[in-house]
Design a protein around this motif. Sequence first.
Motif, PDB file in Angstrom:
ATOM      1  N   SER A 867       0.839  -1.198   0.000  1.00  0.00           N
ATOM      2  CA  SER A 867       0.000   0.000   0.000  1.00  0.00           C
ATOM      3  C   SER A 867       0.877   1.252   0.000  1.00  0.00           C
ATOM      4  N   LEU A 868       0.398   2.293  -0.662  1.00  0.00           N
ATOM      5  CA  LEU A 868       1.148   3.560  -0.669  1.00  0.00           C
ATOM      6  C   LEU A 868       0.991   4.307   0.649  1.00  0.00           C
ATOM      7  N   THR A 869      -0.060   3.967   1.396  1.00  0.00           N
ATOM      8  CA  THR A 869      -0.283   4.617   2.690  1.00  0.00           C
ATOM      9  C   THR A 869      -0.205   3.558   3.785  1.00  0.00           C
ATOM     10  N   SER A 870       0.007   4.002   4.998  1.00  0.00           N
ATOM     11  CA  SER A 870       0.135   3.069   6.113  1.00  0.00           C
ATOM     12  C   SER A 870      -1.213   2.419   6.422  1.00  0.00           C
ATOM     13  N   LEU A 871      -1.147   1.138   6.755  1.00  0.00           N
ATOM     14  CA  LEU A 871      -2.352   0.399   7.101  1.00  0.00           C
ATOM     15  C   LEU A 871      -2.548   0.308   8.610  1.00  0.00           C
ATOM     16  N   ASN A 872      -1.562   0.813   9.378  1.00  0.00           N
ATOM     17  CA  ASN A 872      -1.687   0.783  10.841  1.00  0.00           C
ATOM     18  C   ASN A 872      -2.149   2.144  11.368  1.00  0.00           C
ATOM     19  N   ASP A 873      -3.188   2.703  10.710  1.00  0.00           N
ATOM     20  CA  ASP A 873      -3.703   4.034  11.054  1.00  0.00           C
ATOM     21  C   ASP A 873      -4.935   3.954  11.945  1.00  0.00           C
ATOM     22  N   ASN A 874      -5.185   2.767  12.532  1.00  0.00           N
ATOM     23  CA  ASN A 874      -6.327   2.555  13.426  1.00  0.00           C
ATOM     24  C   ASN A 874      -7.669   2.780  12.717  1.00  0.00           C
ATOM     25  N   GLN A 875      -7.690   2.538  11.415  1.00  0.00           N
ATOM     26  CA  GLN A 875      -8.943   2.546  10.661  1.00  0.00           C
ATOM     27  C   GLN A 875      -9.167   1.149  10.089  1.00  0.00           C
ATOM     28  N   TRP A 876     -10.442   0.849   9.796  1.00  0.00           N
ATOM     29  CA  TRP A 876     -10.752  -0.476   9.271  1.00  0.00           C
ATOM     30  C   TRP A 876     -10.214  -0.627   7.857  1.00  0.00           C
ATOM     31  N   GLY A 960     -14.832   2.133  18.020  1.00  0.00           N
ATOM     32  CA  GLY A 960     -14.160   3.051  17.120  1.00  0.00           C
ATOM     33  C   GLY A 960     -14.417   2.799  15.655  1.00  0.00           C
ATOM     34  N   HIS A 961     -15.723   2.885  15.251  1.00  0.00           N
ATOM     35  CA  HIS A 961     -16.035   2.666  13.834  1.00  0.00           C
ATOM     36  C   HIS A 961     -16.094   3.974  13.052  1.00  0.00           C
ATOM     37  N   CYS A 962     -16.274   5.099  13.752  1.00  0.00           N
ATOM     38  CA  CYS A 962     -16.479   6.363  13.038  1.00  0.00           C
ATOM     39  C   CYS A 962     -15.220   6.828  12.312  1.00  0.00           C
ATOM     40  N   SER A 963     -14.050   6.452  12.828  1.00  0.00           N
ATOM     41  CA  SER A 963     -12.827   6.877  12.145  1.00  0.00           C
ATOM     42  C   SER A 963     -12.774   6.295  10.739  1.00  0.00           C
ATOM     43  N   SER A 964     -13.403   5.131  10.531  1.00  0.00           N
ATOM     44  CA  SER A 964     -13.394   4.498   9.211  1.00  0.00           C
ATOM     45  C   SER A 964     -14.634   4.826   8.397  1.00  0.00           C
ATOM     46  N   GLU A 977     -20.961   6.583  17.495  1.00  0.00           N
ATOM     47  CA  GLU A 977     -20.520   5.205  17.723  1.00  0.00           C
ATOM     48  C   GLU A 977     -21.656   4.354  18.318  1.00  0.00           C
ATOM     49  N   LYS A 978     -21.724   3.087  17.866  1.00  0.00           N
ATOM     50  CA  LYS A 978     -22.581   2.087  18.480  1.00  0.00           C
ATOM     51  C   LYS A 978     -21.725   0.858  18.743  1.00  0.00           C
ATOM     52  N   TYR A 979     -22.194  -0.036  19.601  1.00  0.00           N
ATOM     53  CA  TYR A 979     -21.400  -1.241  19.878  1.00  0.00           C
ATOM     54  C   TYR A 979     -21.192  -2.037  18.593  1.00  0.00           C
ATOM     55  N   SER A 980     -22.286  -2.226  17.867  1.00  0.00           N
ATOM     56  CA  SER A 980     -22.179  -2.902  16.584  1.00  0.00           C
ATOM     57  C   SER A 980     -22.358  -1.866  15.489  1.00  0.00           C
ATOM     58  N   GLY A 981     -21.278  -1.202  15.151  1.00  0.00           N
ATOM     59  CA  GLY A 981     -21.331  -0.265  14.044  1.00  0.00           C
ATOM     60  C   GLY A 981     -21.454   1.172  14.469  1.00  0.00           C
ATOM     61  N   PHE A 982     -22.207   1.942  13.690  1.00  0.00           N
ATOM     62  CA  PHE A 982     -22.315   3.372  13.909  1.00  0.00           C
ATOM     63  C   PHE A 982     -23.649   3.829  13.329  1.00  0.00           C
ATOM     64  N   SER A 983     -23.997   5.079  13.601  1.00  0.00           N
ATOM     65  CA  SER A 983     -25.158   5.682  12.952  1.00  0.00           C
ATOM     66  C   SER A 983     -24.829   7.124  12.631  1.00  0.00           C
ATOM     67  N   CYS A 984     -25.563   7.688  11.679  1.00  0.00           N
ATOM     68  CA  CYS A 984     -25.382   9.090  11.302  1.00  0.00           C
ATOM     69  C   CYS A 984     -26.477   9.921  11.963  1.00  0.00           C
ATOM     70  N   ASP A 985     -26.068  10.906  12.744  1.00  0.00           N
ATOM     71  CA  ASP A 985     -26.997  11.824  13.412  1.00  0.00           C
ATOM     72  C   ASP A 985     -27.238  13.001  12.477  1.00  0.00           C
ATOM     73  N   CYS A 986     -28.470  13.101  11.958  1.00  0.00           N
ATOM     74  CA  CYS A 986     -28.802  14.137  10.976  1.00  0.00           C
ATOM     75  C   CYS A 986     -29.494  15.339  11.622  1.00  0.00           C
ATOM     76  N   THR A 987     -29.373  15.482  12.945  1.00  0.00           N
ATOM     77  CA  THR A 987     -30.090  16.545  13.665  1.00  0.00           C
ATOM     78  C   THR A 987     -29.807  17.914  13.071  1.00  0.00           C
ATOM     79  N   PHE A 988     -28.545  18.183  12.758  1.00  0.00           N
ATOM     80  CA  PHE A 988     -28.176  19.508  12.272  1.00  0.00           C
ATOM     81  C   PHE A 988     -27.916  19.514  10.773  1.00  0.00           C
TER      82      PHE A 988
END
Length: 1308
Positions: A867-876, A960-964, A977-988
């Motif tokens: 990979s041209l970029t690092s894969l150990n960036d704590n993202q999925w 930590g799913h939001c970073s990805s 963040e959710k335990y299983s995954g994430f959700s998008c808050d569209c309040t604003f």
Amino acid sequence: MDSVTEIFLKLLFLISVHNWHTTVAGNKYNCDDQLVSALPQSSFSSSSELSSSHSPGFARLNRREGAGGWSPLVSSKYQWLQIDLGERTEITAVATQGGYGSSDWVTSYLLMFSDSGRNWKQYRQEESIWAFSGNTNADSVVYYKLQHSIKARFLRFVPLDWNPNGRIGMRVEVYGCTYGSEVVGFDGKSYLTYTFNQKLMSAQKDVISLKFKTMQSDGILLHREGQNGDHITLELIKGKLSLLINLGDTKTHPSNAQINITLGSLLDDQHWHSVLIEHFNNQVNFTVDKHTHHFHAKGEFNYLDLDYKLSFGGIPVPGKSGTLSRKNFHGCFENIYYNGVNIIDLARKHKSQIYFVGNLSFSCLESQVVPVTFLNSSSYLILPGKSGEDDIFISFQFRTWNKEGLLLYSKLHGASGGFFLYLSDGKVKISLHKAGKALSDIVAGAGLNNGQWHSVSFSAKRNRISVIVDNDVTSSAHASIPLQIYSGDAFYFGGCPSNGNISECNTSFGGFQGCMRLISVGNKAVDMISVQQNVFGNFSDLQIDLCGIIDRCLPNYCEHGGECSQSWDSFYCNCANTGYKGATCHYPIYEQSCEAYKHRGNTSGFYNIDSDGSGPLGPFLVYCNMTDTTWTIIQHNNTNLTRVKSANRENPHTVFFKYSASLDQLQDAINHAEHCEQELAYHCKKSRLLEKPDGMPLSWWIGRTNETQTYWGGSLPAVQKCACGLEGTCIDSQHYCNCDADRDEWTNDTGFLSYKEHLPVTEIVITDTDRPNSEAAYKLGPLLCRGDRTFWNSASFNTETSYLHFPTFHGELSADVSFFFKTTASSGVFLENLGIQDFIRIELYSPSKVIFSFDVGNGPSEVTVQSLTSLNDNQWHYVKAERNIKEASLQVDQLPQRSHSAPPDGHIRLQLNSQLFVGGTASRQKGFLGCIRSLQLNGMALDLEERAKMTPGVEPGCPGHCSSYGNLCHNDGKCREKYSGFSCDCTFSAYAGPFCKKEISAYFGTGTSVTYNFQEYYAVAKNSSSHASSFYADMTLNREAITFAFRTTRTPSLLLYVSSFYKEYLSVILTRNGTLQIRYKLDSHQDPDIFSINIKNMADGQLQHVKINREEEILFVEVNQNERMKFVLSSGTEFNAIKSLTLGKILENSDVDEETMKANSQGFIGCLSSVQFNHIAPLKAALHHSSSAPVIVKGRFTESNCGTLSGADSTSSETTHSFADHSGPIDEGEPLANAIRSDSAIIGGVIAVVIFILLCITAIAIRIYKKKVIYSKNEAKGSENEDSAESALKSELSMQNTANENQKEYFF
């Protein structure tokens, strides 16, 4: 007639495997006698010998006579050592040594066998392994136990490689035992009939076994005749064996009452092939060599009416079965057994049960035909010709899988030219050249690369040439040419020497790979044994006296119905229309669930899902509803409300539901889901459900487990109640269902069935609608499943020595592994599984490199992705590795896939035996630190969380799913963040939907006004934590960010107006000529700043997107993604004490300029969409939060889909909405629901069909929208294609149930 069992006992054949082995093969457990040591010198022969003391007779293991072993005159790949065992013998093992006390030994060799010392066959250890590894010194013994024994008289060792510092040297031993062989020969005009005792058919198991060899591609091996054309036939057709069981009389039996199974390939190679047919109860096993087909006999075969006679080699009465065209068998049978009876022995003793016609011999005459194998594209055979003759005649036979290749070339005498006879696209072509120019090109035959033997006859006399293929006049070609042809002095078959002086021979179509035989030059047969002994002619890379063709499509390694084709040295899989991809059609092209599609950013719509990945179940079409929770909707064929009358116990109303997927596919999808449900509505008038006059319920349903269920919608298994019975709300408290009150008025028991193991509903049975005034109606909704339990299943590895272990991974021929990982570590092993020698491992080798390594017996191999970029960036990051018998590949994220081809003839089976280690290795070295998620092996998910709960150093789940995935939240949506995954808050956000991408649009009528009050909201919510109130606490703005879209044909128009308590304002208007104007008045004592965007007339009915950004005095405007324009304000930089934002008409008194007043006189008529003012979404607040937000709406204001790009419609928002509401019953007669019922849409999965459906929905949608004002909110709508009776019933139900049913209105 007899049962299926008795019929097959009558008709089919066999001997118990134990009896057959004992009789034919001797003692299987002690077949390891030394066979070579006692043989006389005359039993040994060789291609050549270095000296009399190196003769083949000295090649006995551990003996020192002579020079201590055999060595040929020249060490080359054309040398061989041959052993004659005297008779057909079973060979189970071989052993080799080098020459005693020398530096002569063989490092690899081929093993060949034959019955006659001619027409050899190569032994294969594995599917594609030819060579045996030999010795590494002169005296140690290398012993090989053969995977499958050889039955032959002659054995040949062919050295391939030898000690480079010595020469070929061999001493050998062969192990085995005597082999009982009884043969009978048929000449193609004879046959044998066996009449058997009826008592033989009483055994529980019927078995027939035999071996055969032939050079003919067609012929009857076995036949049994019956009445009315019933028959069973075992027939060789084009080198393949076909078992046909046929009911002849189509008048009395179904025309499809036939089983026809084909096995084997290239069976006309003059080598022994074994056939075994076993019948036990209804199960029939048909085996040819090592390939077995299992099948179940069908019920129609109860009708088979067969005689007690078996015929071998032909059909006794030609034409009785309509088989006049069938050829008798020409070849040999060995060891024919029927239920333990040795039929050849009976024939030899002239027993009365045996009758034969024609000439039978109790020996097997071997053909003297010598085939030749052209191993590669540089192989050739040169035969001398008589130069200068004006009559050329050459004939030969060939077989190959290749479409292209040179068959024959010859230089012409006395002319600078020659002729080519070659294969092109499976056709024979002749090309005549003179001085480099083509004089003639003729074509004959077609499809000649099918692996069958084909004959070619070429003749040239004076100026006429002709070619005949397969002795068929229709496959011949002739041509006259302007040139007298005289033969040259040599004929080149299959290719030409690369270093010769015939450069014109090395053509673009390449050398021939395949077999030739019966070569004749000038009407004289060529003696290939003399060529082999270098008496005349010349050759290179040939195998003489064997045809080494193999069928690489048997067995078929193309998975999931992929179509196999082949060339000489490889096979290819056509994966078109299978739903899979890769070299062997192993890996699915579709995702496993709607959840996976959602996290690729897909919106609601139809998708194919493949719930078991690369497993055996195919993909199927579902509807994915991408709300905050992902719902999978699987339709069936009967979603309408259906009326039932006149049903009773004796004549029940039974309905079956057919889904758009098989029950196996449904079960897999349900198992993957977190929750499934299906709405079942039962409307009744004097029709009971559970009332049990005789202990039996009156109505019930059946689910996937095929068990009767008596609980109804909203209830639980085993309680035998309806939802009202559980809740205590039934209309009659003495009963557990509303319908059981048995009242003469409509009521219902409706709710969701949600016990996964019982879903989906496959059948409903109703029996209580035959009393006076008794009636019922039912409606079953689609199967709804949400979530994917495997997609977020994860584990966190906290120490380098921690790992999870699972059972051994079995992926012998195809293995795929996929998972997500995230880490901050620079390296670590993701998973490893070991065998004795084989292994498989996937690891993060460095921060930017992933390596997939494995060994299947051909030595370690690696596939690397950098990979041209690092894969150990704590993202999925996503990893997919696949290994099959053609190649290995590795994919990381969206980087280009890397792959390595497998060696052409190497080991192909991955044989593992240790546990599978995840997150570490067996040695506890190089363990992985971080998270692994959604680990799948061959489509099966491993439950990491469950195993992590009981493993030290590993924790279930991974935060930590939001970073990805945060970038999936659009338009100012915030990732949560959710335990299983994430959700998008569209309040604003001005948008809605799971990813804040769904436009919120509204239609404004004449005089419509929507006002959002900032200051009023601030005063009320001063102490609240509302983002809006804190934002406007200072009441003064130095910057604004405004986005909106609109569609209108009216000018002038007021699009947006923001007012202030200090008579400052902002207005966005369309002038009379359709120009967009922005008017800022930030100083109450000056005229407003006016900025005109005169790109085009913007009141053209098209959707226009506007972005306005102010930073103090600098204003940026962007329209429809055109180049951003910059303006400078002169009236000030602060917007003080803002009061309200108005969309449409300003209703309050306001001090604005004349142009704004003109625009306001019309207000706005048209569509406004996705309006955002800083962090306020006024349109969304007015539509979705009107009760809580400080919004005042006046006039006609309707939510619409007018803000989508397509114009007046948006199918995606409709379909989302019509399936989205799972809180109550889905609206009856939904146009989309009815559209989905189309079987072609569901089962076909063809995109064009789906598009057509969506267009139909759109048309219906527009009609419904136009009529929407007429409908009252609680009116039950009937779909347009329902009959009037059903509509009337729905109206009746609706009127009675309005009080207790919250039916929802869905409009577009």
